[in-house]
Design a protein around this motif. Structure first.
Motif, PDB file in Angstrom:
ATOM      1  N   PRO A   1      11.821  59.873  11.152  1.00 23.84           N
ATOM      2  CA  PRO A   1      12.864  60.317  10.213  1.00 23.84           C
ATOM      3  C   PRO A   1      13.580  59.109   9.595  1.00 23.84           C
ATOM      4  O   PRO A   1      14.049  58.224  10.307  1.00 23.84           O
ATOM      5  CB  PRO A   1      13.829  61.118  11.099  1.00 23.84           C
ATOM      6  N   GLY A   2      13.704  59.110   8.262  1.00 24.06           N
ATOM      7  CA  GLY A   2      14.309  57.968   7.589  1.00 24.06           C
ATOM      8  C   GLY A   2      15.729  58.171   7.111  1.00 24.06           C
ATOM      9  O   GLY A   2      16.352  57.248   6.580  1.00 24.06           O
ATOM     10  N   THR A   3      16.291  59.365   7.303  1.00 23.64           N
ATOM     11  CA  THR A   3      17.581  59.688   6.699  1.00 23.64           C
ATOM     12  C   THR A   3      18.733  58.852   7.234  1.00 23.64           C
ATOM     13  O   THR A   3      19.543  58.316   6.459  1.00 23.64           O
ATOM     14  CB  THR A   3      17.884  61.186   6.887  1.00 23.64           C
ATOM     15  N   VAL A   4      18.852  58.730   8.540  1.00 21.20           N
ATOM     16  CA  VAL A   4      19.987  58.006   9.121  1.00 21.20           C
ATOM     17  C   VAL A   4      19.970  56.549   8.680  1.00 21.20           C
ATOM     18  O   VAL A   4      21.007  55.971   8.309  1.00 21.20           O
ATOM     19  CB  VAL A   4      19.982  58.130  10.654  1.00 21.20           C
TER      20      VAL A   4
ATOM     21  N   GLY B   1      13.816  51.446   5.993  1.00 16.74           N
ATOM     22  CA  GLY B   1      13.623  51.843   4.608  1.00 16.74           C
ATOM     23  C   GLY B   1      13.667  50.614   3.728  1.00 16.74           C
ATOM     24  O   GLY B   1      13.712  49.475   4.224  1.00 16.74           O
ATOM     25  N   GLU B   2      13.645  50.817   2.410  1.00 22.24           N
ATOM     26  CA  GLU B   2      13.670  49.642   1.541  1.00 22.24           C
ATOM     27  C   GLU B   2      14.303  49.967   0.195  1.00 22.24           C
ATOM     28  O   GLU B   2      14.175  51.067  -0.332  1.00 22.24           O
ATOM     29  CB  GLU B   2      12.266  49.086   1.342  1.00 22.24           C
TER      30      GLU B   2
ATOM     31  N   LEU C   1      20.579  61.953  -5.166  1.00 21.90           N
ATOM     32  CA  LEU C   1      20.070  61.886  -3.794  1.00 21.90           C
ATOM     33  C   LEU C   1      19.288  63.137  -3.457  1.00 21.90           C
ATOM     34  O   LEU C   1      19.738  64.259  -3.718  1.00 21.90           O
ATOM     35  CB  LEU C   1      21.247  61.715  -2.821  1.00 21.90           C
ATOM     36  N   ILE C   2      18.129  62.927  -2.843  1.00 25.79           N
ATOM     37  CA  ILE C   2      17.305  64.053  -2.415  1.00 25.79           C
ATOM     38  C   ILE C   2      16.875  63.828  -0.976  1.00 25.79           C
ATOM     39  O   ILE C   2      16.589  62.707  -0.561  1.00 25.79           O
ATOM     40  CB  ILE C   2      16.099  64.232  -3.363  1.00 25.79           C
ATOM     41  N   GLN C   3      16.869  64.923  -0.200  1.00 26.55           N
ATOM     42  CA  GLN C   3      16.608  64.804   1.235  1.00 26.55           C
ATOM     43  C   GLN C   3      15.904  66.054   1.727  1.00 26.55           C
ATOM     44  O   GLN C   3      16.169  67.155   1.258  1.00 26.55           O
ATOM     45  CB  GLN C   3      17.932  64.596   1.978  1.00 26.55           C
ATOM     46  N   SER C   4      14.967  65.888   2.673  1.00 29.27           N
ATOM     47  CA  SER C   4      14.093  67.010   2.994  1.00 29.27           C
ATOM     48  C   SER C   4      13.510  66.902   4.390  1.00 29.27           C
ATOM     49  O   SER C   4      13.293  65.805   4.904  1.00 29.27           O
ATOM     50  CB  SER C   4      12.954  67.059   1.969  1.00 29.27           C
TER      51      SER C   4
ATOM     52  N   ASP D   1      13.469  62.748   5.653  1.00 29.73           N
ATOM     53  CA  ASP D   1      13.530  61.525   4.860  1.00 29.73           C
ATOM     54  C   ASP D   1      14.490  61.679   3.697  1.00 29.73           C
ATOM     55  O   ASP D   1      14.906  62.799   3.349  1.00 29.73           O
ATOM     56  CB  ASP D   1      12.140  61.153   4.325  1.00 29.73           C
ATOM     57  N   LEU D   2      14.811  60.547   3.046  1.00 33.11           N
ATOM     58  CA  LEU D   2      15.804  60.532   1.972  1.00 33.11           C
ATOM     59  C   LEU D   2      15.420  59.489   0.925  1.00 33.11           C
ATOM     60  O   LEU D   2      15.001  58.387   1.276  1.00 33.11           O
ATOM     61  CB  LEU D   2      17.186  60.215   2.555  1.00 33.11           C
ATOM     62  N   PHE D   3      15.580  59.860  -0.333  1.00 29.89           N
ATOM     63  CA  PHE D   3      15.427  58.937  -1.457  1.00 29.89           C
ATOM     64  C   PHE D   3      16.691  59.023  -2.311  1.00 29.89           C
ATOM     65  O   PHE D   3      17.285  60.095  -2.440  1.00 29.89           O
ATOM     66  CB  PHE D   3      14.221  59.298  -2.322  1.00 29.89           C
ATOM     67  N   ALA D   4      17.073  57.907  -2.917  1.00 24.82           N
ATOM     68  CA  ALA D   4      18.286  57.919  -3.736  1.00 24.82           C
ATOM     69  C   ALA D   4      18.180  56.921  -4.881  1.00 24.82           C
ATOM     70  O   ALA D   4      17.513  55.886  -4.767  1.00 24.82           O
ATOM     71  CB  ALA D   4      19.517  57.592  -2.887  1.00 24.82           C
ATOM     72  N   ILE D   5      18.850  57.264  -5.981  1.00 25.55           N
ATOM     73  CA  ILE D   5      19.077  56.346  -7.094  1.00 25.55           C
ATOM     74  C   ILE D   5      20.585  56.259  -7.301  1.00 25.55           C
ATOM     75  O   ILE D   5      21.268  57.284  -7.380  1.00 25.55           O
ATOM     76  CB  ILE D   5      18.396  56.837  -8.386  1.00 25.55           C
TER      77      ILE D   5
END
Length: 581
Positions: free
Chosen positions: A144-147, A267-268, A404-407, A94-98
């Motif tokens: 998986p949410g990254t793509v 995602g949102e 950005l953080i991804q894991s 998954d991935l989160f970003a600001i």
């Protein structure tokens, strides 16, 4: 045995900012009067990238030099890291970003976390006699949410094509790259744990072992997967042949992830939330992530005058730790997927978040701290009465900044590796609670509690620092320490990351009653804290020990509002690099 560079970094990680007083972490430099860092800050006039791998940093810079935005560069670097640092991330996660948008002068947040399989139920866990979600194998796997996140970020902020952004990772996957020191260390730890799961040994080992430091690593299967995504877009992963291959793999290996789960994923965009700490706005993303734990801690700590409390003193460490215990009690009780929030029972979710990070609530929680004694157990507040990650940050010539953080979550993920795909699925579902009535209770199609959190600092409405500290429950603790190091202790961007870190373990976790803190937990202090501090903390009732490695990994970029010059910093405990032009 830890890598030599990592051990050296730990030994050098000392305090900074001013001449160190008695009881602080270390003496100041005898020439300058300041503490020292492992390296100087990096300065550049046009653009900056800071990642946990030097080659990924160069990929980001090359992308911007070729006309790409900071978002293009972040995507390109993240794709490269999925290849180069599979111990921490990949497209199975998954991935989160600001994102700071200089055109609108606003921050935008993206929650790219995936949901649990719809075919898996709480009843199935009970049928298997489980009271926790397993760490590995098919059961903790979520979509998986990254793509999806890449394409959402690119659609709004990208300038180059996705094929151009993914090209460097594809080339390195085919041609090979030398494995770096810390990554090789963690890879070797993961291989014995994950080799039993189908597809892992064939695609992530060399004859059953991890690649060694300096050894060339190729991943042609990942190159094929990225080429398919580059050619056919987001749909290739979630609705195309890749999705069907994933479905077939999990059906054949006792899993529950299905084509329909992938096709339904989205995602949102979310609004970042903030609190003001001594004139600095600290921004995080709202739950299902744990970012607001950092905001809760800072609100509690703002009630103390740290201009009279030395860095590394027993008072500093004690107050930090007690604030963490209180915030993490709320984290275990209240943080969950807002789409499954029980409004009738707990009230409006947005209002709950607002209360948890409010000064009024912080004052109530602060009153529970005994300045002379460590708490052994703490309860969550009443609300409204109703291991493994990568972090990167990039900034471009237009002023756009990306945090950005991804894991893949714990230890390279679940171990589940579909044939011919070249990536491992995350085990993020381990964070669910297998108990009805808990906000984070497992349910089909639900996002689990999430540990990965990007962060951002602004002052007077202007962007200041894009940063993150990776590493499970260390992340909000690390965010708070970076903010305090910059704001309270006057450190520069590199010093703030190199200063020895505090890590408290043993707070009540989101699993609830299965992991409630009753003994005060354990306080890990990194090399560099004075013996006087350790003894004083023990007198207060803290159990103090040294742990090798849970202190996270840090990258940061700061922007000078007057000149636009960027400053970069990179974690001394990792293989990374900050660089600019």
């Amino acid at each position: 045995m830890r890598p030599v560079a990592t051990l050296l970094a730990l030994a050098l990680a000392v305090t900074a900012g001013v001449v160190a007083p008695v009881g602080s972490a270390a003496a100041a430099d005898r020439i300058t009067g300041r503490g020292f860092a492992t390296r100087s800050e990096v300065l550049a006039p046009h653009a900056m990238a800071a990642t946990s791998h030097p080659l990924a940093t160069q990929v980001a810079l090359d992308t911007m030099k070729a006309g790409g935005s900071a978002v293009d560069a972040a995507i390109a670097a993240n794709a490269a890291l999925g290849l180069m640092e599979p111990t921490g991330n990949g497209i199975g996660g998954d991935l989160f970003a600001i994102v700071w948008d200089p055109k609108t002068k606003q921050l935008h947040g993206y929650n790219g976390s995936g949901r649990s399989p719809r075919a898996l139920t709480l009843r199935e866990f009970r049928r298997r006699g489980l009271d926790r979600v397993p760490q590995r194998g098919p059961l903790p796997v979520t979509v998986p949410g990254t793509v999806d996140a890449w394409f959402a970020l690119h659609e709004r902020f990208g300038r180059r094509t996705m094929a151009e952004n993914l090209a460097p990772a594809i080339a390195y996957a085919r041609d090979g790259h030398p494995v770096h020191e810390t990554i090789a260390y963690y890879w070797a730890l993961s291989v014995p744990r994950l080799s039993e799961w189908p597809g892992f040994r064939e695609q992530f080992t060399i004859d059953g072992r991890a690649p060694r430091k300096g050894e060339l690593w190729r991943n042609p299967n990942l190159a094929d997967t990225l080429e398919t995504i580059a050619r056919d877009g987001r749909a290739a992963f979630y609705e195309g042949e890749l999705a069907r291959r994933i479905d077939a793999y999990f059906r054949a290996n006792g899993g529950f992830l299905r084509y329909e789960d992938l096709a339904a994923h989205h995602g949102e965009w979310v609004e970042p939330v903030s609190t003001n700490y001594r004139g600095v706005d600290v921004w995080e993303l709202p739950p299902n992530g744990q970012g607001i734990a950092a905001l809760q801690m800072l609100e509690i700590l703002e009630g103390y005058d740290f201009s009279h409390i030395a860095f590394g003193s027993a008072e500093h460490v004690h107050l930090f730790t007690e604030a963490k215990k209180l915030a993490f009690a709320d984290r275990a009780r209240w943080y969950a997927d807002p789409a499954f929030h029980d409004t009738a029972r707990d009230g409006d979710h947005a209002a709950l978040v607002a209360r948890l990070i409010s000064p009024e609530y912080a004052a109530e929680r602060r009153a529970l701290i005994d300045p002379e004694r460590a708490a052994r157990a703490v309860d969550a507040g009443p609300g409204l009465q109703q291991g493994d990650t990568i972090y990167l940050t990039v900034a471009d010539a237009d002023g756009m900044m990306v945090s950005l953080i991804q894991s893949n979550y714990r230890g390279m993920g679940s171990g589940m590796t579909a044939p011919g795909t070249g990536f491992i699925f995350q085990n993020r579902g381990e964070q669910f609670v297998l108990r009805e009535g808990h906000p984070n209770s497992f349910a089909p199609g639900k996002r689990p509690f999430h540990t990965i959190i990007p962060a951002f600092l602004s002052r007077d409405g202007q962007p200041w620092v894009s940063f993150g500290v990776m590493g499970g429950g260390m992340q909000p603790q690390g965010h708070v320490q970076i903010v305090m190091n910059l704001v309270d202790f006057g450190m520069n961007l590199q010093e703030a990351g190199d200063a020895p870190r505090i890590h408290h373990d043993g707070s009540t976790e989101p699993e609830g009653q299965l992991s409630e803190m009753q003994d005060g937990g354990v306080l890990n202090l990194e090399t560099g804290f004075a013996y006087e501090t350790v003894r004083a903390l023990m007198r207060r009732g803290h159990v103090v020990q040294f742990a090798d490695g849970p202190y996270g990994g840090y990258q940061a970029i700061a922007r000078d509002p007057e000149t636009g010059v960027y400053t970069g910093a990179s974690e001394s405990r990792k293989d990374g690099q900050a660089a600019g032009y």
